[in-house]
Design an enzyme around this catalytic site. Sequence first.
Site, PDB file in Angstrom:
ATOM      1  N   LYS A 197     -13.921  55.512  69.931  1.00 21.06           N
ATOM      2  CA  LYS A 197     -13.847  55.008  71.538  1.00 21.06           C
ATOM      3  C   LYS A 197     -14.510  56.416  72.324  1.00 21.06           C
ATOM      4  O   LYS A 197     -15.682  56.912  73.029  1.00 21.06           O
ATOM      5  CB  LYS A 197     -12.791  54.159  72.668  1.00 21.06           C
ATOM      6  CG  LYS A 197     -12.866  52.879  72.100  1.00 21.06           C
ATOM      7  CD  LYS A 197     -11.995  52.182  73.223  1.00 21.06           C
ATOM      8  CE  LYS A 197     -11.650  51.035  73.314  1.00 21.06           C
ATOM      9  NZ  LYS A 197     -10.574  50.660  73.891  1.00 21.06           N
TER      10      LYS A 197
ATOM     11  N   LYS B 234     -15.170  45.080  63.343  1.00 17.13           N
ATOM     12  CA  LYS B 234     -14.106  43.692  64.390  1.00 17.13           C
ATOM     13  C   LYS B 234     -15.276  43.184  65.442  1.00 17.13           C
ATOM     14  O   LYS B 234     -16.418  43.766  66.081  1.00 17.13           O
ATOM     15  CB  LYS B 234     -13.363  44.683  65.555  1.00 17.13           C
ATOM     16  CG  LYS B 234     -12.344  43.952  65.721  1.00 17.13           C
ATOM     17  CD  LYS B 234     -11.223  44.699  66.721  1.00 17.13           C
ATOM     18  CE  LYS B 234     -11.969  44.675  68.067  1.00 17.13           C
ATOM     19  NZ  LYS B 234     -10.673  45.334  69.169  1.00 17.13           N
TER      20      LYS B 234
ATOM     21  N   LYS C  17     -15.196  42.519  72.447  1.00 18.41           N
ATOM     22  CA  LYS C  17     -15.273  41.630  73.458  1.00 18.41           C
ATOM     23  C   LYS C  17     -16.523  43.295  74.378  1.00 18.41           C
ATOM     24  O   LYS C  17     -17.089  42.616  74.332  1.00 18.41           O
ATOM     25  CB  LYS C  17     -14.939  41.448  74.668  1.00 18.41           C
ATOM     26  CG  LYS C  17     -13.634  41.511  74.939  1.00 18.41           C
ATOM     27  CD  LYS C  17     -12.830  41.151  76.169  1.00 18.41           C
ATOM     28  CE  LYS C  17     -10.979  40.917  75.718  1.00 18.41           C
ATOM     29  NZ  LYS C  17     -10.864  42.669  75.870  1.00 18.41           N
TER      30      LYS C  17
HETATM   31  P1  AMP Z   1      -8.446  43.084  74.029  1.00 17.24           P
HETATM   32  O1  AMP Z   1      -9.961  42.143  73.903  1.00 17.24           O
HETATM   33  O2  AMP Z   1      -8.722  44.768  72.656  1.00 17.24           O
HETATM   34  O3  AMP Z   1      -8.112  43.492  75.255  1.00 17.24           O
HETATM   35  O4  AMP Z   1      -7.380  42.576  72.646  1.00 17.24           O
HETATM   36  C1  AMP Z   1      -6.659  41.517  73.435  1.00 17.24           C
HETATM   37  C2  AMP Z   1      -6.270  40.766  72.221  1.00 17.24           C
HETATM   38  O5  AMP Z   1      -7.055  40.282  71.201  1.00 17.24           O
HETATM   39  C3  AMP Z   1      -5.455  42.018  71.095  1.00 17.24           C
HETATM   40  O6  AMP Z   1      -3.978  41.413  70.817  1.00 17.24           O
HETATM   41  C4  AMP Z   1      -6.119  41.736  69.749  1.00 17.24           C
HETATM   42  O7  AMP Z   1      -5.214  42.671  68.664  1.00 17.24           O
HETATM   43  C5  AMP Z   1      -6.463  41.242  69.743  1.00 17.24           C
HETATM   44  N1  AMP Z   1      -8.100  40.662  69.380  1.00 17.24           N
HETATM   45  C6  AMP Z   1      -9.002  41.611  70.191  1.00 17.24           C
HETATM   46  N2  AMP Z   1     -10.636  41.397  69.150  1.00 17.24           N
HETATM   47  C7  AMP Z   1     -10.104  40.853  68.325  1.00 17.24           C
HETATM   48  C8  AMP Z   1     -10.467  39.847  66.701  1.00 17.24           C
HETATM   49  N3  AMP Z   1     -11.453  40.408  66.508  1.00 17.24           N
HETATM   50  N4  AMP Z   1      -9.508  39.666  65.446  1.00 17.24           N
HETATM   51  C9  AMP Z   1      -8.615  39.459  65.877  1.00 17.24           C
HETATM   52  N5  AMP Z   1      -7.652  39.940  66.673  1.00 17.24           N
HETATM   53  C10 AMP Z   1      -8.535  40.630  68.004  1.00 17.24           C
END
Ligand code: AMP
Length: 341
Positions: free
Chosen positions: A112, A197, A200
């Site tokens: 990042k 990955k 979002k």
């Molecule tokens: P975040 O969007 O980074 O706040 O992630 C929230 C949760 O979603 C965390 O447990 C991440 O590991 C999971 N997560 C986010 N993106 C992915 C993805 N592409 N595949 C699997 N898990 C994800």
Amino acid sequence: MTRVFSGVKPTGHLTLGNYLGAMRRWTEVDQHRSDAVFCIVDLHALTVDHDPARVRRLSRQGATLLLASGLDPELCTVFLQSHVDEHTRLSYLLECVATDGEMRRMIQYKEKAVRERERGGSVRLSLLTYPVLMAADILAYGADEVPVGDDQAQHVELARDLAVRFNQRYGHTFVVPKVTSPRVAARVMNLQDPTSKMGKSDDSGPGIVYLLDEPDVVRKKVMRAVTDSGQDVVYDREQRPGVTNLLDVLAACTDGNPESLAGVYRSYGALKKDTAEAVVEVLRPVQERHRELCADPAYVEGVLRDGAEKARAMARPTVDTAYRAIGLLPPVPEPALSPGR
Ligand code: AMP
Ligand code: TRP
């Protein structure tokens, strides 16, 4: 009872990756078999360049989507991180236990920080210390398990290290948590770039399926997913990342096994079609419930208010214990008024 804690950042619209990697297990498994706590970690959204109005909007939407995905406030606790001061109170103590080298080794920080610099921005100090706040989120609740996607494993490992170090130095205070990941789809990849990955906060919309995408948008995105050269459907993350990602998504949506599913398909087209329909079906009930909840914002606010109160009561004693253990005196209570005065 096992205590489970997990969170999601309001940095963008929630995706299929969030759902399959994390949220679905929270609703289908964790809230039923444990004392589960789920948090919109809004303070974490301030670690990168942000728009305050957008963070407010996404925090509300994130909380609504957690409930729409099936979290039941009768079974678990749902709240906003910034409503419970214990997170930042504990984070500072853990900063006094963590080292700067440890922070700089975090893969997500390195990635990042490069991205922020490429955009011409500066890197916020909070981006460096973010994993300590995340450790505080987890340790304040005495969580035994942290259900997250693959990308968060290193951060949970750090939380373990800090818990062990604190306990060794200052006496047993924290439960040492462990990470739990889903059997398949622990890392859903971007449909347009299956080597990275599905995140979002990324800019490439066509490769990301959002939980609130209309069925036709979902179909279009899946049908246009980048596949690999070759014709046959093979499960091989290195050589066939595109097809493998689709197999993982299909398997996760249908409770199947991605490797056996590979044997069922003779063309990429058929695999995409079934994957698209499976995703549409998984998202349908979430979207319906989301529509209902949007019509009743007072309900969502009430859940968050009660959730924060419950969360505070859970976290406070552990954080107070940590303050005492590390050497800080308790505030002196007001002297009691003597009777008759
Ligand atoms: P975040 O969007 O980074 O706040 O992630 C929230 C949760 O979603 C965390 O447990 C991440 O590991 C999971 N997560 C986010 N993106 C992915 C993805 N592409 N595949 C699997 N898990 C994800
Ligand atoms: N860092 C996590 C992510 O980016 C979000 C998060 C913050 C979290 N605090 C947490 C996840 C505590 C699990 C437990 O996905």
